[in-house]
Write a protein that holds these residues in place. Sequence first.
Motif, PDB file in Angstrom:
ATOM      1  N   ASP A 241       0.807  -1.182  -0.103  1.00 63.41           N
ATOM      2  CA  ASP A 241       0.152  -0.164   0.065  1.00 63.41           C
ATOM      3  C   ASP A 241       0.944   1.218   0.058  1.00 63.41           C
ATOM      4  N   HIS A 311      -6.001  -4.289   6.235  1.00 62.47           N
ATOM      5  CA  HIS A 311      -6.006  -3.533   7.413  1.00 62.47           C
ATOM      6  C   HIS A 311      -6.027  -4.299   8.685  1.00 62.47           C
ATOM      7  N   THR A 335       1.914   0.564   7.706  1.00 64.42           N
ATOM      8  CA  THR A 335       1.944   1.790   6.729  1.00 64.42           C
ATOM      9  C   THR A 335       2.034   3.087   7.712  1.00 64.42           C
ATOM     10  N   GLU A 337       0.831   7.195   6.747  1.00 62.48           N
ATOM     11  CA  GLU A 337       0.219   7.986   5.496  1.00 62.48           C
ATOM     12  C   GLU A 337      -0.551   9.100   6.284  1.00 62.48           C
TER      13      GLU A 337
HETATM   14 CO    CO Z   1      -2.974   2.439   3.909  1.00 59.39          CO
END
Ligand code: CO
Length: 378
Positions: A241, A311, A335, A337
């Motif tokens: 991702d 997720h 992640t 972000e």
């Molecule tokens: Co993400």
Amino acid sequence: MAGESDKPENTLSCANCGKPANLQCPKCMELKLPREGAAFCSQDCFKSSWSSHKSVHLKAKLSPPGTQNSDSLDEGWLYCLKRGQARTPKLPHFDWTGPLQPYPISSKRIVPDQIDKPDWAGDGTPKIEPNSSLQHTIEVKTPDQIERMRETCRIAREVLDAAARIIQPGVTTDEIDRVVHEATIAAGGYPSPLNYHFFPKSCCTSVNEVICHGIPDARKLEDGDIVNVDVTVYYKGVHGDLNETYFVGNVDEESLQLVKCTYECLEKAISIVKPGIRFREIGEVINRHASMSGFSVVKSYCGHGIGELFHCAPNIPHYSRNKAVGVMKAGQTFTIEPMINAGVWRDRMWPDGWTAVTADGKRSAQFEHTLLRLVLKF
Ligand code: CO
Ligand code: MF3
Ligand code: CO
């Protein structure tokens, strides 16, 4: 004026005098506008109605494709509404927070049978993800999982680069989605967003005041826009991702500073990642840099664990004084972000149930990476 009709039985009446007409306005043909109202019996009638008729062309150009005529509606260009609600040919009513509004979206793109798919690809509902113990405990990946994550993340990077290459004024976010979709499939992957909780497209495209989860649609990018493209690829059983915010043509000074600051926020956050650091520290670093530059940090959307699930734990807020639990260990993948706003931090949701926009309509930027921290062994 061109296009003598070769089907006299299909006679239309002249838009000027009502007599049988067999000439079509060439501009209307080019714009694929309905033939009724665009037919004339003679050059004279065409000329004498030109001053009023030409406004039809202007109107068609101002309204997005899919709202112009029934032909393009048949091709599946409709406005998106919340999951479970049918799509609509009319712009939904909403108190839009800024200049941006949704445009119709194209029909669903196909993924070939041979491609290995996550469990939501068929019916829009993730089954393993919400019930997994990995929502509570942070997994340490095996060497095999890590190798697959590397391969998938490399593909995701190449897909995002392919999308970035076509970005320029006049290109629609739907065209970006097509590039992402086709490049992902060409690499043997599945575009993870497609049908994830019914998300209708293969990537997220977030323009100007859109914070995240913007749906690719028929709107053409304009000189001065900023656009984030968020790509997730599923390949060999794992997700990768990442996202970046791009400039479209020449952007104003504040947007430049906002995007630069957001990039730096991610870099600074990445620089502290190592075993023993608390996940809650990430938000401190990001918040410090954003507020120092006069910008605010989005609170409703966070970084996340990633791997065989899209997720999972840990949840990684980007703002200060957050309550994220856990300490980083070698072999974890997650992640970071950050979403940074030019104005207030608060977000609102569009009627499509996906698009998160800034509450004040000012711009927002984001950068994302999937991280793996390994301790070097000597
Ligand atoms: Co993400
Ligand atoms: N890629 C997004 C993230 O960074 C998630 C998109 S989910 C979607 O977590 F359904 F909106 F595509
Ligand atoms: Co993403």
